[in-house]
Design a protein around this motif. Structure first.
Motif, PDB file in Angstrom:
ATOM      1  N   ALA A  21      -0.692   7.219  -0.102  1.00  0.00           N
ATOM      2  CA  ALA A  21      -2.106   6.857  -0.299  1.00  0.00           C
ATOM      3  C   ALA A  21      -2.720   6.411   1.023  1.00  0.00           C
ATOM      4  O   ALA A  21      -3.868   6.740   1.324  1.00  0.00           O
ATOM      5  N   TYR A  35       0.879  -1.177   0.000  1.00  0.00           N
ATOM      6  CA  TYR A  35       0.000   0.000   0.000  1.00  0.00           C
ATOM      7  C   TYR A  35       0.911   1.221   0.000  1.00  0.00           C
ATOM      8  O   TYR A  35       1.725   1.376   0.917  1.00  0.00           O
ATOM      9  N   PHE A  60      -6.260   7.566  -8.386  1.00  0.00           N
ATOM     10  CA  PHE A  60      -5.138   7.996  -7.551  1.00  0.00           C
ATOM     11  C   PHE A  60      -3.840   7.507  -8.178  1.00  0.00           C
ATOM     12  O   PHE A  60      -3.632   6.299  -8.324  1.00  0.00           O
ATOM     13  N   LEU A 103      -3.384   9.435   3.242  1.00  0.00           N
ATOM     14  CA  LEU A 103      -4.530  10.205   2.747  1.00  0.00           C
ATOM     15  C   LEU A 103      -5.810   9.360   2.692  1.00  0.00           C
ATOM     16  O   LEU A 103      -6.840   9.832   2.243  1.00  0.00           O
ATOM     17  N   ARG A 104      -5.702   8.096   3.126  1.00  0.00           N
ATOM     18  CA  ARG A 104      -6.824   7.156   3.146  1.00  0.00           C
ATOM     19  C   ARG A 104      -7.447   6.979   1.756  1.00  0.00           C
ATOM     20  O   ARG A 104      -8.651   6.888   1.598  1.00  0.00           O
ATOM     21  N   GLN A 105      -6.579   6.950   0.740  1.00  0.00           N
ATOM     22  CA  GLN A 105      -7.042   6.745  -0.635  1.00  0.00           C
ATOM     23  C   GLN A 105      -7.265   5.262  -0.861  1.00  0.00           C
ATOM     24  O   GLN A 105      -6.451   4.427  -0.466  1.00  0.00           O
ATOM     25  N   GLN A 106      -8.374   4.943  -1.514  1.00  0.00           N
ATOM     26  CA  GLN A 106      -8.713   3.566  -1.823  1.00  0.00           C
ATOM     27  C   GLN A 106      -9.159   3.488  -3.279  1.00  0.00           C
ATOM     28  O   GLN A 106      -9.656   4.471  -3.820  1.00  0.00           O
ATOM     29  N   GLY A 107      -9.019   2.319  -3.867  1.00  0.00           N
ATOM     30  CA  GLY A 107      -9.472   2.166  -5.236  1.00  0.00           C
ATOM     31  C   GLY A 107      -9.055   0.842  -5.828  1.00  0.00           C
ATOM     32  O   GLY A 107      -8.360   0.045  -5.197  1.00  0.00           O
ATOM     33  N   SER A 124      -0.743   7.285  -7.099  1.00  0.00           N
ATOM     34  CA  SER A 124       0.142   6.392  -6.341  1.00  0.00           C
ATOM     35  C   SER A 124      -0.376   4.952  -6.365  1.00  0.00           C
ATOM     36  O   SER A 124       0.413   4.007  -6.436  1.00  0.00           O
ATOM     37  N   SER A 126      -7.527   4.074 -10.921  1.00  0.00           N
ATOM     38  CA  SER A 126      -8.267   4.076  -9.653  1.00  0.00           C
ATOM     39  C   SER A 126      -8.685   5.498  -9.303  1.00  0.00           C
ATOM     40  O   SER A 126      -9.495   5.704  -8.401  1.00  0.00           O
TER      41      SER A 126
END
Length: 114
Positions: A42, A38, A74, A45-49, A76, A72
């Motif tokens: 990301a 992970y 994002f 920043l709590r990015q998910q996808g 990264s 996604s």
């Protein structure tokens, strides 16, 4: 005299361990997931996808190319997904029933916070 105890119900059957042979596709996905990281930014920043990657590999499991098929949203996460096939090589060799010198796959790479 009647009782008010609840009626006894049979227990559901115990889950059976699958003795099915893992599919070649499942082995490839497993190899990718083993090396997946992970991205730190990301995660902060709590990015998910779920980016989708398209990659080409030869019969021996060598990755010839890898690119993003569907973002996604994002960068990264997309960059990490694209780097997975090369980092995971050699991937499981192509099974005999797959014809040709190489195969092109499109796979999802899930990034979800726990």
């Amino acid at each position: 005299m009647e009782t008010t105890a609840p009626e006894a119900k049979p227990e559901p059957p115990a889950p059976q361990a699958s003795n099915a042979k893992p599919t070649w596709e499942g082995l490839v996905l497993g190899a990718l997931n083993k090396v997946k990281r992970y991205p730190r930014r990301a995660a902060m920043l709590r990015q998910q996808g779920v980016p989708y990657i398209r990659f080409v590999m030869d019969r021996e499991g060598k990755v010839l190319s890898s690119r993003i098929e569907r973002s996604s949203g994002f960068r990264s996460l997309d960059d990490e997904a694209v780097s997975l096939p090369k980092r995971a090589q050699p991937l499981p060799k192509l099974p005999a029933e797959v014809k040709g010198d190489s195969i092109e796959l499109v796979v999802p790479v899930e990034f979800f916070m726990r």
